[in-house]
Design an enzyme around this catalytic site. Structure first.
Site, PDB file in Angstrom:
ATOM      1  CE  LYS A 171      -3.950  -2.250   2.290  1.00 45.98           C
ATOM      2  NZ  LYS A 171      -4.857  -2.161   3.486  1.00 45.98           N
TER       3      LYS A 171
ATOM      4  CE1 TYR B 243      -9.450  -2.606   0.669  1.00 45.62           C
ATOM      5  CE2 TYR B 243      -8.571  -0.862  -0.703  1.00 45.62           C
ATOM      6  CZ  TYR B 243      -8.376  -1.945   0.144  1.00 45.62           C
ATOM      7  OH  TYR B 243      -7.101  -2.347   0.450  1.00 45.62           O
TER       8      TYR B 243
HETATM    9  P1  IDP Z   1      -7.959  -6.522   5.815  1.00 46.94           P
HETATM   10  O1  IDP Z   1      -7.155  -5.605   4.915  1.00 46.94           O
HETATM   11  O2  IDP Z   1      -7.135  -7.070   6.931  1.00 46.94           O
HETATM   12  O3  IDP Z   1      -8.689  -7.602   5.044  1.00 46.94           O
HETATM   13  P2  IDP Z   1     -10.527  -5.158   6.088  1.00 46.94           P
HETATM   14  O4  IDP Z   1     -11.402  -5.246   7.292  1.00 46.94           O
HETATM   15  O5  IDP Z   1     -10.951  -5.888   4.849  1.00 46.94           O
HETATM   16  O6  IDP Z   1      -9.055  -5.621   6.537  1.00 46.94           O
HETATM   17  O7  IDP Z   1     -10.361  -3.612   5.764  1.00 46.94           O
HETATM   18  C1  IDP Z   1      -9.779  -3.184   4.537  1.00 46.94           C
HETATM   19  C2  IDP Z   1      -8.835  -2.050   4.837  1.00 46.94           C
HETATM   20  O8  IDP Z   1      -9.566  -0.926   5.340  1.00 46.94           O
HETATM   21  C3  IDP Z   1      -7.804  -2.339   5.931  1.00 46.94           C
HETATM   22  O9  IDP Z   1      -6.687  -3.080   5.457  1.00 46.94           O
HETATM   23  C4  IDP Z   1      -7.425  -0.937   6.375  1.00 46.94           C
HETATM   24  O10 IDP Z   1      -6.544  -0.301   5.437  1.00 46.94           O
HETATM   25  C5  IDP Z   1      -8.786  -0.244   6.327  1.00 46.94           C
HETATM   26  N1  IDP Z   1      -9.499  -0.328   7.617  1.00 46.94           N
HETATM   27  C6  IDP Z   1     -10.079  -1.424   8.161  1.00 46.94           C
HETATM   28  N2  IDP Z   1     -10.644  -1.159   9.352  1.00 46.94           N
HETATM   29  C7  IDP Z   1     -10.408   0.158   9.559  1.00 46.94           C
HETATM   30  C8  IDP Z   1     -10.766   1.050  10.647  1.00 46.94           C
HETATM   31  O11 IDP Z   1     -11.410   0.681  11.636  1.00 46.94           O
HETATM   32  N3  IDP Z   1     -10.354   2.348  10.514  1.00 46.94           N
HETATM   33  C9  IDP Z   1      -9.653   2.804   9.434  1.00 46.94           C
HETATM   34  N4  IDP Z   1      -9.304   2.001   8.404  1.00 46.94           N
HETATM   35  C10 IDP Z   1      -9.685   0.697   8.462  1.00 46.94           C
END
Ligand code: IDP
Ligand code: MG
Length: 139
Positions: free
Chosen positions: A11, A51
């Site tokens: 990223k 996303y």
């Molecule tokens: P992952 O990347 O581990 O699969 P996901 O829950 O799919 O996690 O979330 C996608 C991306 O969104 C995360 O990698 C992170 O960059 C961002 N993200 C997830 N949860 C949060 C949050 O609570 N606050 C801010 N950004 C978040």
């Protein structure tokens, strides 16, 4: 059915900090073969589409800003049990919860800017790989 491929993105925060080499070294040392790879930058539309599953989440706008602010490295990786093993290698979404030695523990600062993406299922690995690469680039 388990497949042998997953999709990843280094990223913008990881690229900005100069961690491409160190992260690719760790990925290779963990047994993943790089099948396709490119440095690219996502447009706002790209990030909103990639996303889309998170579009109702409060952090969606912040996520799109982050993912579009600079270059990423997109790659398709091959290894037995690729999806699960790669999720283990990158660690928990929040680096504060990530196990020692994982890529997020080593290179991420926060739950929002967490250095690396890994597909969460075989189905999404195929969708996400196809989003970034054409068949011509992969085969
Ligand atoms: P992952 O990347 O581990 O699969 P996901 O829950 O799919 O996690 O979330 C996608 C991306 O969104 C995360 O990698 C992170 O960059 C961002 N993200 C997830 N949860 C949060 C949050 O609570 N606050 C801010 N950004 C978040
Ligand atoms: Mg996810």
């Amino acid at each position: 059915m388990a497949t042998n491929r997953t999709f990843t993105m280094l990223k913008p925060d990881a690229v900005e900090k100069g961690h491409i080499g160190a992260i690719l070294e760790k990925i290779s040392a963990s047994g993943f073969k790089i099948v396709a790879m490119k440095l690219t930058q996502m447009t706002k539309h790209d990030a909103q589409t990639f996303y889309a599953i998170h579009s109702e989440r409060p952090f969606f706008g912040e996520l799109v800003e982050y993912m579009t602010r600079g270059p990423i490295v997109a790659a398709i990786l091959e290894k037995e049990n690729a999806v699960d093993d790669f999720r283990t290698l990158i660690g928990a979404t929040n680096p504060a919860d990530a196990a020692d030695g994982t890529i997020r523990k080593l290179f991420a600062n926060s739950i929002s800017e967490n250095a690396i993406h890994g597909s969460d299922s075989d189905e999404n690995a195929a969708i996400e790989g196809a989003f970034h690469f054409s068949g011509r680039e992969i085969f």
